[in-house]
Design a protein around this motif. Sequence first.
Motif, short mmCIF file in Angstrom:
data_model
loop_
_atom_site.label_atom_id
_atom_site.label_comp_id
_atom_site.label_asym_id
_atom_site.label_seq_id
_atom_site.Cartn_x
_atom_site.Cartn_y
_atom_site.Cartn_z
N PHE A 34 -0.82 99.26 -47.17
CA PHE A 34 -0.86 99.02 -45.72
C PHE A 34 -2.16 99.57 -45.12
O PHE A 34 -2.75 98.95 -44.23
N ARG A 35 -2.60 100.73 -45.58
CA ARG A 35 -3.83 101.33 -45.05
C ARG A 35 -5.06 100.51 -45.38
O ARG A 35 -5.85 100.17 -44.49
N LEU A 36 -5.21 100.18 -46.64
CA LEU A 36 -6.44 99.56 -47.12
C LEU A 36 -6.46 98.05 -46.92
O LEU A 36 -7.52 97.47 -46.69
N HIS A 37 -5.29 97.42 -46.98
CA HIS A 37 -5.23 95.96 -46.92
C HIS A 37 -4.22 95.50 -45.87
O HIS A 37 -3.16 94.95 -46.19
N PRO A 38 -4.51 95.72 -44.59
CA PRO A 38 -3.57 95.26 -43.55
C PRO A 38 -3.45 93.75 -43.55
O PRO A 38 -4.35 93.04 -44.00
N VAL A 39 -2.35 93.26 -43.04
CA VAL A 39 -2.09 91.82 -43.06
C VAL A 39 -2.99 91.08 -42.07
O VAL A 39 -3.27 89.89 -42.25
N PHE A 53 7.77 87.59 -42.55
CA PHE A 53 7.16 86.75 -43.59
C PHE A 53 5.92 87.36 -44.23
O PHE A 53 5.84 87.51 -45.44
N ASP A 54 4.95 87.73 -43.40
CA ASP A 54 3.62 87.99 -43.97
C ASP A 54 3.33 89.44 -44.30
O ASP A 54 2.63 89.74 -45.27
N ASN A 55 3.85 90.38 -43.51
CA ASN A 55 3.45 91.78 -43.69
C ASN A 55 3.88 92.31 -45.05
O ASN A 55 3.10 92.93 -45.78
N VAL A 56 5.14 92.08 -45.41
CA VAL A 56 5.67 92.59 -46.67
C VAL A 56 5.02 91.87 -47.86
O VAL A 56 4.58 92.51 -48.82
N SER A 57 4.94 90.55 -47.79
CA SER A 57 4.40 89.80 -48.94
C SER A 57 2.94 90.12 -49.18
O SER A 57 2.50 90.30 -50.32
N ASN A 58 2.13 90.22 -48.11
CA ASN A 58 0.73 90.59 -48.26
C ASN A 58 0.59 91.98 -48.85
O ASN A 58 -0.23 92.23 -49.75
N ASN A 59 1.43 92.90 -48.37
CA ASN A 59 1.37 94.28 -48.84
C ASN A 59 1.65 94.40 -50.33
O ASN A 59 0.93 95.09 -51.06
#
Length: 516
Positions: free
Chosen positions: A371-376, A314-320
């Motif tokens: 992913f590097r700068l804005h991890p979930v 749910f969250d990792n892909v959408s946040n990225n």
Amino acid sequence: MTIFFLTHMSICYLFLFLLIKFMSSKLRPPLPPGPTPLPYVGSIISMLRNKPTFRWIHRMMNEMNTKILCVRLGNVHVIAVSDPDIALEFLKDKDWIFSSRPDSMSGYLTSGGYLDTVLAPMGDHWKKMRSILSMDILSGTRHKWLQKKRNEEDDNILRYINNRCKINHGVTEGFVNVRILAQQYTTNMVRKLVWGRRYFGKGSEDGGPGKEEIEHAESLWTILVYLNAFCVTDYFPWLRWITDFDGHEKIIRNAIRMARKYQDPLIDERIQQWQDGVRTRQEDLLDVFITLKNTPLTTDEIKAQILDLMLAGFDNVSNNIEWAMAEMMNNPRIFDKAVHELDFVVGKDRLVQESDLPRLKYIKSCVKEAFRLHPVAAFNVPHVTTANSTIAGYFIPKGSHILVSRLGLGRNPDVWEDTLTFNPDRHMNGHKEVVLADYNLHTFAFSTGRRGCPAVLLGSTMSTMLLARLVQGFTWELPLNEPHVDLKENLHDLAKAKPLLAIAKPRLPHHLYPTN
């Protein structure tokens, strides 16, 4: 005489015990640096005064100039790490000691009593579930088997945005909330892979989520927020029997109840269909779970694992993707470079497909940079050590909770130059393919070691395909009177403080956009 002798011997044994304990404490390495704890309660009072806890921990690491920090909460030593070499000692070099999970109220409730994989402690159950995921659910063969379903959701998100472009809301056409868009894509995708259906209900007229899907997504988000939220009763377990000290238990119970309200009846119905012989062929992942032969699962285990998959997807892909789009829209040069790559590799006479992904190095680099700068999340899911150990010259007591800082790794100035600048070019490796997983832990997207994410292939594919479809399919502009995207983070988590709102306009021939 006997009493005197026993008393004398007892005093001698006590003295010897204290002497051995004193000598061993002198010989062992020191604990990692950290705040001086109070007797019994440790630093729990400071933690409660400095919410959110993850920012307090990172602030202390900066103030003490340390890459490894020890904070005692109750009798639990919480060890935070922001250095990739030290993190690898925990997660890879000595992962047989550090691969278990701590007991927590939220983890126990979410996993149905640790019946899942992600939150289950090390043991036979975890080994069984991990093997099922690796061999039967998330393998390369299964990935190919599910490609048609993924393709349908890749097309559906284009259909939804294109429908938005045709709707006039009295302000502008093509007005899109990218956060809702990305969350819709991820939840639709996992529902399609698990249940073979996009919606629990009928959805909305424009192809977006309906009431049921919105409630389901909100419940998943709430579970994730409170799953590892430094709950006081996790460090003082006896409090669980007295009071819901910080209100976490009531909130997470309600969220789990809402998520399972939509999920569990579908699972029960499917199991009954297989028992009655109505269903005889595997068509989705739920069918695979139900029909496992060598390691059959109970109904409760299936339900726990399905919730695991929903939360993980749910969250990792959408946040990225929301962050990637926000950063790229703030830097037209980066966005144009991504567009040019798609036009060169794919062209404008067909839609980008999964088979194109290995050649989309810059698109993948944009995903990896987000992913590097804005991890979930600020930290990984906590590990717990099952024995005393020494890491980086420091003593790590048995029972310590290990937190690897996603923020610290991705923004580590010893590894990355100009750490707060979004620069996808830093991940371009000449002629080599860009890979999102980073087993050196210079970024933390999928972890490593025994507890490394088994869904690396699926997560990488979903992230890259979604960004590629958004960039190829539409031009994106900010609403009027907004010269740039506000890149502020939330205070209490790492999500963008304000959802990304943008105006989408089709940039490909009309016939390429799916219509049904």
